[in-house]
Design an enzyme around this catalytic site. Structure first.
Site, PDB file in Angstrom:
ATOM      1  N   ASP A 181     -62.644 -18.321   1.572  1.00 10.22           N
ATOM      2  CA  ASP A 181     -63.609 -17.254   1.323  1.00 10.22           C
ATOM      3  C   ASP A 181     -64.948 -17.679   1.915  1.00 10.22           C
ATOM      4  OD1 ASP A 181     -62.262 -15.297   0.013  1.00 10.22           O
ATOM      5  OD2 ASP A 181     -62.765 -15.973  -1.997  1.00 10.22           O
ATOM      6  N   ARG A 193     -51.362 -20.534   5.345  1.00 10.48           N
ATOM      7  CA  ARG A 193     -52.440 -21.426   4.900  1.00 10.48           C
ATOM      8  C   ARG A 193     -51.883 -22.843   4.736  1.00 10.48           C
ATOM      9  NH1 ARG A 193     -56.271 -21.113  -0.480  1.00 10.48           N
ATOM     10  NH2 ARG A 193     -54.401 -20.686  -1.678  1.00 10.48           N
ATOM     11  N   GLY A 219     -66.980 -30.241  -5.721  1.00 11.65           N
ATOM     12  CA  GLY A 219     -67.222 -30.780  -7.056  1.00 11.65           C
ATOM     13  C   GLY A 219     -67.904 -32.138  -7.045  1.00 11.65           C
ATOM     14  N   ASP A 240     -60.969  -5.628  -5.781  1.00  8.73           N
ATOM     15  CA  ASP A 240     -62.003  -6.310  -6.567  1.00  8.73           C
ATOM     16  C   ASP A 240     -62.041  -5.826  -8.013  1.00  8.73           C
ATOM     17  OD1 ASP A 240     -63.572  -7.543  -4.122  1.00  8.73           O
ATOM     18  OD2 ASP A 240     -63.092  -5.467  -3.670  1.00  8.73           O
ATOM     19  N   GLU A 296     -56.480 -10.513  -0.344  1.00  9.99           N
ATOM     20  CA  GLU A 296     -55.874 -11.502  -1.251  1.00  9.99           C
ATOM     21  C   GLU A 296     -54.626 -12.132  -0.642  1.00  9.99           C
ATOM     22  OE1 GLU A 296     -58.060 -11.642  -3.313  1.00  9.99           O
ATOM     23  OE2 GLU A 296     -58.771  -9.644  -3.864  1.00  9.99           O
ATOM     24  N   TRP A 317     -52.437 -15.142  -2.237  1.00 10.66           N
ATOM     25  CA  TRP A 317     -53.060 -16.458  -2.398  1.00 10.66           C
ATOM     26  C   TRP A 317     -53.740 -16.571  -3.772  1.00 10.66           C
ATOM     27  CZ3 TRP A 317     -57.948 -17.785   1.025  1.00 10.66           C
ATOM     28  CH2 TRP A 317     -59.005 -16.944   0.699  1.00 10.66           C
TER      29      TRP A 317
END
Lengths: 536, 207
Positions: A356, A247, A264, A472, A195, A410
């Site tokens: 991811d 990032r 999208g 998770d 993460e 993140w």
């Protein structure tokens, strides 16, 4: 013919592939194992297909792929490999049924045929080409210099909240690195913090594990102390030679943003339109959970469409054209960024774009093709953008500003609130207590001559702790999608630890029960409980 | 063809097929094992899925995790620049004990903030008290906006009638994330920081 422009800087695309440990030999089949099977079919195999095609076309790409230790373990697990083939064959069977069902709907039948080809190709890739060994495929591309493989913490433990015990943090990191080394033969230079969860001081444990760099979210570097001269476009040295890369918010937004992100686009396949939820229950029952609970099947016929309009049928050609357009846009925007940065920086800028891996193909069906187009375009260097891995960048630039990154993740809100809130805070007292008990037990036995049975029990206790620590479970409890499963995983792993702790303390180890636990939680075969020790 | 046992007077007749079956059975059950692992593998093969499940259920039932600390404990965890999380374990007899000069029966958290580079509990510069309103031994603590320090420690206890704070447990020291302009912006307007992955990360998306 394209003209090469001199490089203005670098683009480092990083994919982080991770799934929690979803392996259940105590059931003949288990729904959550589908998480792995869907990811193999829709993400990992398509990505390998991208790498294979680029290699066949002599495309000089460079990409970083983080493989979490739980994923590494599952990809080479025989039981899951066998079950995956069964899953894939059932998808193929469904696609064939769909070709018949849609015979009077040519548009849909064309898509059903496409899915049949897709599953057939997956079967060929998995069974024939790579003989069930996807790690070998990644390794092959690593050996040709196209992939830089890195890893993560053993079970993706969220390190900022495990930090009550330094031993717990160090054990997550070292077990993760050891697992990677066991499968790939080398120590990874880079490390994906689960993460992107960083806290000041974590670099010490990374350095001890031989790690040279890691990633944080943008604000981890922007809020660093002292303020970084080059913002997020150059790594910083944490003070011990371990580098932190940030990032890039722009390239992140273009892919992640729900509103303006590429996935999208109205032409792309709609993830949420799946025949598992749309067709007659009797017809679809053999392919859903327990033959009655509707689940995704992977066969989806509609495109995003947009607004509240009725979903329109998916058009693969239009979607691919849009992916090419988006790839061109992505690379052009990086070029503009690098032009601007190059003029103001004292060194070549590096844009770090981590995602991811499961976004590509699973959530965003066209993602692997988009990535392929980006890698082809960037490798031509016609945009002045040069692909690089962060390890390569560190080899080119040997000195970096020394600064301490700020604690960050993140996740939503940028810190730890997604992993500790009213939905999941109950897990931490339990986890921390088990960690403390483990540490004390390891310390207590360190000078004792142990039997092989005791050693096995201690190693299994170490596995149980690690499995309970996965980020998770807390994430799922917050997101609300599979709460019962996540809750059960944590309590099961901690109960197993408690059982083993009790058995070891009382020296009443039941070999049959221990063996059952070794079968169920067979991860990290080379684990050594002695590493769970502050003085090790 | 039948075989006659040569070393005794037994009259048992064995066919070739029967001999083979006996040989295979002895090989299967009595092959010498030199390694423990081999024994283990034989053992492992004997579990059915339902046997594994039974063991799993039994262990879950009998060893369910529960919090039980032998001594009073207080643990701080960092959440974000504006919040800490705290959990504690105070023995029931300790929590309900009536202090000699006890003022009220409410537990209080005392939070100490220290400059970032300092980590010694003695170098305290700021502190504030938080009334505990949780019944399940955990609570989130809001940090005052003006409280800019990033290292925190805490104590849990009660006040006596002289307003003296009686401490039951001390916490660990943590470094909460430094509050940045970007974070404040996010909290003024949740949509103002598009670089954050608001969809979150991880496998639950696959469910």
């Amino acid at each position: 013919m394209t003209k090469n422009l001199p490089s203005k800087g670098f683009l480092s695309i990083v994919l982080h592939a991770h799934l929690p440990y979803v392996r259940h030999p105590e059931h003949d089949s288990f729904f959550e194992e589908n998480w792995l099977f869907e990811a193999i079919t829709e993400c990992y195999l398509p990505l390998i297909g991208v790498f294979d095609r680029l290699e066949a076309d002599n495309v000089n790409f460079r990409l970083t792929l983080s493989l979490s230790p739980t994923l590494i373990s599952m990809l080479c697990d025989e039981l899951l490999q066998t079950r995956y083939l069964k899953y894939l064959r059932s998808r193929l069977e469904l696609a064939e049924k769909e070709i018949i069902r849609t015979r009077k709907q040519p548009g849909y039948q064309k898509l059903a045929r496409l899915y049949r080809r897709f599953f057939l190709n997956s079967l060929y890739m998995y069974q024939e080409r790579y003989q069930g060994d996807l790690l070998a495929a990644f390794k092959k591309h690593q050996s040709t210099g196209k992939l830089e493989l890195i890893t993560s913490a053993a079970t993706h433990g969220f390190l900022p909240l495990l930090n009550v015990s330094e031993t717990a943090v160090r054990n997550q990191i070292e077990t993760g690195v050891a697992t990677f080394k066991a499968y790939f033969g080398t120590t990874p230079t880079g490390f994906w913090l689960p993460e992107c969860g960083y806290y000041p001081g974590l670099e010490k444990a990374l350095d001890e594990a031989g790690i040279k760099y890691f990633f944080v979210d943008s604000h981890g570097i922007l809020d660093a102390s002292p303020h970084p001269a080059n913002g997020v476009y150059a790594p910083i040295d944490c003070g011990n030679g371990v580098a932190a890369f940030a990032r890039d918010p722009d390239s992140s937004r273009q892919v992640w943003s729900a509103q303006e992100g590429y996935p999208g686009d109205y032409n792309y396949r709609e993830y949420y339109s799946d025949i598992g939820f749309e067709l007659d229950a009797d017809y679809i029952s053999p392919y859903i959970l327990d033959q009655k609970i509707r689940t995704n099947t992977g066969i989806k016929y509609h495109r995003v469409t947009g607004g509240d309009l009725p979903k329109e049928i998916y058009n693969p050609s239009q979607a691919r054209a849009k992916a090419r357009e988006h790839a061109q846009d992505f690379v052009s925007k990086r070029q503009i960024q690098l032009d601007r940065l190059n003029a103001s920086m004292d060194r070549p800028p590096i844009i770090v774009a981590p995602y991811d891996a499961e976004l590509f193909g699973h959530w965003w069906f066209e993602g692997p093709y988009w990535l392929e187009c980006v890698l082809r375009l960037a490798s031509q260097q016609s945009h002045g953008v040069q692909l690089i891995s962060c390890g390569d960048y560190l080899n080119k630039q040997v000195t970096h500003q020394v600064a301490r990154p700020s604690a960050s993740t993140w996740g939503d809100q940028g810190y730890s609130s997604y992993w500790i809130n009213e939905t999941n805070d109950w897990i931490y007292p339990l986890l921390h207590k088990a960690e403390k008990d483990m540490e004390k037990m390891v310390n207590d036995v360190q000078r004792l001559a142990l039997t092989s049975l005791q050693i096995r029990a201690l190693n299994q206790a170490a596995r149980s702790i690690l499995l309970a620590q996965a980020s998770d479970w807390a994430f799922i409890l917050k997101s609300g999608t599979s709460i019962d499963y996540a809750s059960k995983r944590i309590t099961d792993y901690l109960a197993r630890f408690n059982y083993l702790h009790d058995s070891i303390r009382k020296n009443r180890i039941n070999e049959r029960y221990l063996t059952a636990l070794e079968i169920m939680d067979n991860i990290f075969p080379d684990i050594d409980f002695r590493n769970y020790n502050p003085s090790s | 063809m039948a075989f006659l046992h040569s070393g005794s007077n037994s009259k048992i007749n064995l066919s070739a097929k029967q001999m083979l079956e006996i040989s295979q059975e002895i090989s299967r059950d009595f092959t010498p094992c030199f390694f423990n692992q081999k024994l283990t593998l034989v053992e492992k093969d004997r579990f059915t899925a339902s046997e594994l499940l039974d063991i799993s259920v039994e262990i879950r039932r009998n060893f369910a995790p529960k919090v039980s600390f032998s001594a009073p404990e207080l643990t701080l965890l960092p959440v974000d620049p504006g919040h800490l999380h705290v959990y504690w374990s105070i023995a029931e007899n300790q929590e309900t004990v009536t202090l000699e000069n006890e003022c009220d029966d409410h537990l209080t958290l005392r939070i100490y903030g220290q400059p970032h580079e300092q980590s010694k509990a003695t170098e305290i510069e700021h502190m504030f008290d938080v009334a505990i309103d949780s019944t399940d031994s955990r609570q989130q603590v809001f940090l005052p906006v003006a409280f800019a320090e990033t290292a925190y420690s805490a104590e849990i206890g009660k006040f006596d009638v002289d307003d003296k704070f009686i401490v039951f447990a001390h916490s660990n020291i943590i470094h909460a994330p430094r509050g940045s302009a970007a974070w404040c912006q996010v909290h003024q307007n949740a949509n103002a920081c598009p670089s954050k992955n608001t969809s979150g990360q991880g496998i639950s998306k696959l469910a």
